[in-house]
Scaffold this motif. Sequence first.
Motif, PDB file in Angstrom:
ATOM      1  N   GLU A 198       0.827  -1.206   0.000  1.00 54.40           N
ATOM      2  CA  GLU A 198       0.000   0.000   0.000  1.00 54.40           C
ATOM      3  C   GLU A 198       0.863   1.258   0.000  1.00 54.40           C
ATOM      4  N   ALA A 199       1.961   1.224   0.746  1.00 50.79           N
ATOM      5  CA  ALA A 199       2.869   2.370   0.725  1.00 50.79           C
ATOM      6  C   ALA A 199       3.495   2.540  -0.655  1.00 50.79           C
ATOM      7  N   ASN A 202       1.184   4.344  -3.149  1.00 53.45           N
ATOM      8  CA  ASN A 202       1.093   5.796  -3.027  1.00 53.45           C
ATOM      9  C   ASN A 202       2.146   6.524  -3.860  1.00 53.45           C
ATOM     10  N   THR A 203       3.185   5.827  -4.287  1.00 55.46           N
ATOM     11  CA  THR A 203       4.214   6.450  -5.109  1.00 55.46           C
ATOM     12  C   THR A 203       3.885   6.410  -6.597  1.00 55.46           C
ATOM     13  N   LEU A 204       2.814   5.746  -6.990  1.00 49.72           N
ATOM     14  CA  LEU A 204       2.469   5.590  -8.402  1.00 49.72           C
ATOM     15  C   LEU A 204       1.722   6.820  -8.907  1.00 49.72           C
ATOM     16  N   PRO A 205       1.674   7.016 -10.236  1.00 46.36           N
ATOM     17  CA  PRO A 205       0.867   8.114 -10.790  1.00 46.36           C
ATOM     18  C   PRO A 205      -0.608   7.950 -10.452  1.00 46.36           C
ATOM     19  N   LYS A 209      -2.713   4.692  -9.249  1.00 42.38           N
ATOM     20  CA  LYS A 209      -3.143   4.700  -7.850  1.00 42.38           C
ATOM     21  C   LYS A 209      -4.642   4.434  -7.731  1.00 42.38           C
ATOM     22  N   LEU A 210      -5.423   5.013  -8.636  1.00 42.13           N
ATOM     23  CA  LEU A 210      -6.869   4.770  -8.631  1.00 42.13           C
ATOM     24  C   LEU A 210      -7.183   3.320  -8.993  1.00 42.13           C
ATOM     25  N   ALA A 229      -2.875  -4.288  -5.470  1.00 43.73           N
ATOM     26  CA  ALA A 229      -4.263  -4.201  -5.939  1.00 43.73           C
ATOM     27  C   ALA A 229      -5.124  -5.351  -5.427  1.00 43.73           C
ATOM     28  N   LEU A 230      -4.603  -6.588  -5.479  1.00 42.92           N
ATOM     29  CA  LEU A 230      -5.421  -7.763  -5.166  1.00 42.92           C
ATOM     30  C   LEU A 230      -4.885  -8.591  -4.013  1.00 42.92           C
TER      31      LEU A 230
END
Length: 362
Positions: A198-199, A202-205, A209-210, A229-230
């Motif tokens: 999860e951390a 948060n660094t992804l575009p 992230k969505l 994601a899964l």
Amino acid sequence: MASRAQFWVVAASLAALWLPAARGQVFVVGKNTATDGMVTEFHPTRVELPSQPLTERGRRDLLRMLEAEQGFAHRALPMGGQGLTLQANGTLSPDSDAIRDALYKKGISAQAGDRVVVTNLHFEKDRLIIDLDGGPFKKHRWLSHVQFNDNNVVAPEDQPTGSRVTLVFEKFIPDLTSAEIKSLLEPVIDFGVKTSEEAYANTLPEPLKLAVADHRVLVGMNHRMVLAALGQPVMKVREKIDDASGNKYEEWIYGRTPQTIRFVRFVGDRVVLIKVAELGKPIEVHDKDEMAGYINPDAVRTVALGDAKPDEEGSGKQAPPPSLRREGEQQTAPGSPSLVQLPPDKKDQQGKPEQQLQSNLR
């Protein structure tokens, strides 16, 4: 004698004056004072339970996924005894007064907000017994009763300080996943701590992230993105060869029938194919890149010192190794004979020692 009698009279008078004031200043800690604010409000869960009983494979999955799992206590947990009993999607027992009494008499294993660790799982017909922080009971060891020359064979163990939560179902333990068990335990334990996946998300575009927040997998994601994601897959199929391309691939499978099943195929560290099998619908296939031009920084190679220069890539030439020589100075290969020039020998001024030395070195 008279003076002694007068002394005791004065002492008795002073005690009579002091005792009422002293009695009024005594502070007694009772059950309500000691357990004030420890029993929080209870809200039952609403988790859909499968109709099939738990299989042996599901039991092994729960042991693998839940043992040593960490979470945070949502309420104070009593030390020792049978702990708390939670009905699946139902009530919590004992009631608030009994919990306060247990906290006051037996002690507190974990305050609300403290981190707890699942140390043991025990399966019975209609209940799942979960021990936290070592459990409420001392592990019996027969060696603890053996002595040699009045000395214990094993060192005495500390008293247990853990707690226990019993999750009770109506007839049998359903075929639940670890995520569903965590959702049922949410009134007592919160397992929603932030993980490294999860951390990392948060660094992804923003688009990625969505997608991770919506638990969607896109073609082009890597292993860490899919885990964020899964989570962990139900099954992994490794070292398979694709008949069409001949490449080795790894496939992660999510879900079980009759639920929606997702097949995520990796070649290396990249998702190349996604198949979604939903009940009553045709299989949905994704094989086109869906990363919108995003390049994973982990896949970018940095040219280090000694690597081929950009203009030399593809030519097969290797850049020369680092050297302390100035530009234009002669550079010979390591181990090759080189010319060494020494001052002429004073004893033989007429000879040519330089030429002789050069011939010897050759």
